[in-house]
Enzyme design. Structure first.
Site, PDB file in Angstrom:
ATOM      1  N   SER A 140       0.877  -1.171   0.000  1.00  0.00           N
ATOM      2  CA  SER A 140       0.000   0.000   0.000  1.00  0.00           C
ATOM      3  C   SER A 140       0.908   1.212   0.000  1.00  0.00           C
ATOM      4  O   SER A 140       1.944   1.200   0.684  1.00  0.00           O
ATOM      5  CB  SER A 140      -0.867  -0.005   1.258  1.00  0.00           C
ATOM      6  N   TYR A 163      -1.478  -1.349  10.642  1.00  0.00           N
ATOM      7  CA  TYR A 163      -1.469  -1.709   9.218  1.00  0.00           C
ATOM      8  C   TYR A 163      -0.289  -1.059   8.487  1.00  0.00           C
ATOM      9  O   TYR A 163       0.446  -1.723   7.749  1.00  0.00           O
ATOM     10  CB  TYR A 163      -2.795  -1.285   8.587  1.00  0.00           C
TER      11      TYR A 163
HETATM   12  N1  NAP Z   1      -8.615  -2.539  -0.803  1.00  0.00           N
HETATM   13  C1  NAP Z   1      -7.759  -1.527  -0.744  1.00  0.00           C
HETATM   14  O1  NAP Z   1      -8.136  -0.338  -0.794  1.00  0.00           O
HETATM   15  C2  NAP Z   1      -6.275  -1.792  -0.639  1.00  0.00           C
HETATM   16  C3  NAP Z   1      -5.392  -0.705  -0.786  1.00  0.00           C
HETATM   17  C4  NAP Z   1      -4.026  -0.929  -0.704  1.00  0.00           C
HETATM   18  C5  NAP Z   1      -3.556  -2.216  -0.502  1.00  0.00           C
HETATM   19  N2  NAP Z   1      -4.424  -3.261  -0.357  1.00  0.00           N
HETATM   20  C6  NAP Z   1      -3.879  -4.601  -0.156  1.00  0.00           C
HETATM   21  O2  NAP Z   1      -4.394  -5.464  -1.152  1.00  0.00           O
HETATM   22  C7  NAP Z   1      -4.451  -6.807  -0.652  1.00  0.00           C
HETATM   23  C8  NAP Z   1      -5.837  -7.372  -0.910  1.00  0.00           C
HETATM   24  O3  NAP Z   1      -6.773  -6.525  -0.272  1.00  0.00           O
HETATM   25  P1  NAP Z   1      -8.338  -6.662  -0.482  1.00  0.00           P
HETATM   26  O4  NAP Z   1      -8.872  -5.284  -0.519  1.00  0.00           O
HETATM   27  O5  NAP Z   1      -8.634  -7.581  -1.607  1.00  0.00           O
HETATM   28  O6  NAP Z   1      -8.745  -7.343   0.921  1.00  0.00           O
HETATM   29  P2  NAP Z   1      -9.986  -8.264   1.331  1.00  0.00           P
HETATM   30  O7  NAP Z   1     -11.192  -7.914   0.574  1.00  0.00           O
HETATM   31  O8  NAP Z   1     -10.067  -8.163   2.830  1.00  0.00           O
HETATM   32  O9  NAP Z   1      -9.494  -9.720   0.933  1.00  0.00           O
HETATM   33  C9  NAP Z   1      -8.355 -10.241   1.586  1.00  0.00           C
HETATM   34  C10 NAP Z   1      -8.079 -11.642   1.108  1.00  0.00           C
HETATM   35  O10 NAP Z   1      -6.947 -12.129   1.888  1.00  0.00           O
HETATM   36  C11 NAP Z   1      -7.338 -13.342   2.496  1.00  0.00           C
HETATM   37  N3  NAP Z   1      -6.602 -13.605   3.721  1.00  0.00           N
HETATM   38  C12 NAP Z   1      -6.568 -12.888   4.871  1.00  0.00           C
HETATM   39  N4  NAP Z   1      -5.786 -13.508   5.779  1.00  0.00           N
HETATM   40  C13 NAP Z   1      -5.313 -14.635   5.174  1.00  0.00           C
HETATM   41  C14 NAP Z   1      -4.476 -15.682   5.595  1.00  0.00           C
HETATM   42  N5  NAP Z   1      -3.984 -15.751   6.827  1.00  0.00           N
HETATM   43  N6  NAP Z   1      -4.167 -16.644   4.701  1.00  0.00           N
HETATM   44  C15 NAP Z   1      -4.663 -16.614   3.458  1.00  0.00           C
HETATM   45  N7  NAP Z   1      -5.503 -15.663   3.010  1.00  0.00           N
HETATM   46  C16 NAP Z   1      -5.813 -14.690   3.879  1.00  0.00           C
HETATM   47  C17 NAP Z   1      -8.836 -13.242   2.713  1.00  0.00           C
HETATM   48  O11 NAP Z   1      -9.407 -14.525   2.913  1.00  0.00           O
HETATM   49  P3  NAP Z   1     -10.800 -14.739   3.703  1.00  0.00           P
HETATM   50  O12 NAP Z   1     -11.909 -14.517   2.705  1.00  0.00           O
HETATM   51  O13 NAP Z   1     -10.693 -16.145   4.179  1.00  0.00           O
HETATM   52  O14 NAP Z   1     -10.845 -13.740   4.820  1.00  0.00           O
HETATM   53  C18 NAP Z   1      -9.231 -12.612   1.374  1.00  0.00           C
HETATM   54  O15 NAP Z   1      -9.246 -13.588   0.364  1.00  0.00           O
HETATM   55  C19 NAP Z   1      -4.056  -6.719   0.823  1.00  0.00           C
HETATM   56  O16 NAP Z   1      -2.703  -7.080   0.955  1.00  0.00           O
HETATM   57  C20 NAP Z   1      -4.252  -5.245   1.163  1.00  0.00           C
HETATM   58  O17 NAP Z   1      -3.409  -4.824   2.205  1.00  0.00           O
HETATM   59  C21 NAP Z   1      -5.776  -3.076  -0.430  1.00  0.00           C
END
Ligand code: NAP
Length: 245
Positions: A140, A163
């Site tokens: 991020s 975070y």
């Molecule tokens: N969304 C944003 O605005 C944003 C911005 C910057 C960076 N990011 C980064 O992008 C990445 C994806 O974010 P997202 O928005 O798609 O998040 P999300 O909607 O919360 O999805 C997260 C995914 O990670 C999985 N996960 C969490 N803990 C895990 C573990 N211990 N082992 C395996 N899988 C695990 C979750 O599985 P479950 O379904 O089982 O919970 C889900 O599939 C993250 O690294 C986040 O920090 C996101």
């Protein structure tokens, strides 16, 4: 056919990354800590005509799960070309430097930092067999210490000790890993998908998962002249994408 492993891919950004890689002809292992959720996600992609996708149980905080995933993929493939360390958590509330608990840090670091290290170390031998190995650590821009010290940064007031510090730690791991692999064909980069509408933020982010996915797969598929050891956030630098650590 190239192969890839995407962690945390049963939904949101990870799921979209799998879809886009599969559309480009890559054989993709869709990592999901809950196998049923992973299989349901694969079913959706197969219904779209993407048959080159397979679910794999993978909880990145669990040594045994990571080891089993490595064994299973190793039985099917001699080589892994792409690793996308996407799984991440926010770490709950409060996030204030003076109020967040040590347990919050431990839990967030176990996923966002140690999880990335665990999976990378487990799969590095398969990646080393690829002629063009690529590792993308999904970060991020908020993990950038330089940006977060600049009052003109768009998210300057979005401070969150748990975070943000976990992503900064993961960023430094990326820098060291890229350095260690500098005399090889590896490209290792950290990429921010941008503030994206997902479960992660209660769907408050303005960006689409499609755009987030494109930003990530760009660095999973870069050619031999592409960058390594860099940090990209198109949201913060629409020209070259590169942002300071
Ligand atoms: N969304 C944003 O605005 C944003 C911005 C910057 C960076 N990011 C980064 O992008 C990445 C994806 O974010 P997202 O928005 O798609 O998040 P999300 O909607 O919360 O999805 C997260 C995914 O990670 C999985 N996960 C969490 N803990 C895990 C573990 N211990 N082992 C395996 N899988 C695990 C979750 O599985 P479950 O379904 O089982 O919970 C889900 O599939 C993250 O690294 C986040 O920090 C996101």
């Amino acid at each position: 056919m190239k192969s890839a492993l995407v962690t945390g891919a049963n939904k949101s950004i990870g799921f979209e990354v799998v879809r886009q890689l599969a559309q480009k002809g890559v054989y993709v292992y869709l990592g999901s800590r809950n196998l049923e959720n992973g299989m349901a996600a694969v079913k959706k992609l197969k219904a779209e005509g993407l048959s080159n996708v397979e679910a794999i149980q993978l909880d990145i905080t669990d040594d045994e799960s990571v080891k089993n995933a490595r064994t299973e993929i190793g039985r099917k493939m001699e080589v892994l070309d792409i690793l996308i360390n996407n799984a991440g958590i926010y770490g709950g509330y409060p996030q204030a430097a003076l109020d967040s608990t040590i347990d919050q840090f431990k839990i967030a670091y176990d996923t966002n930092v140690y999880g990335v290290i665990r999976v990378t170390q487990a799969f590095i031998d398969l990646l080393k067999k690829s002629p063009e190995p690529r590792i993308v650590n999904v970060s991020s821009s908020q993990g950038s210490i330089t940006l977060h010290s600049d009052p003109s940064y768009r998210y300057y007031d979005y401070k969150g000790a748990v975070y943000l510090s976990s992503k900064s730690a993961m960023n430094m791991y990326t820098v060291v890993l890229a350095y260690e692999l500098r005399d090889s064909n590896f490209k290792v980069n950290a990429v921010c998908p941008g503030y994206t509408k997902t479960d992660f933020n209660g769907h408050r982010g303005p960006g689409s998962v499609e755009n987030a996915g494109m930003r990530i797969i760009k660095y999973a598929l870069i050619d031999k002249n592409g960058p390594t050891g860099k940090f990209f956030s198109e949201e913060n630098n629409p020209e070259t994408g590169e942002v300071p650590w």
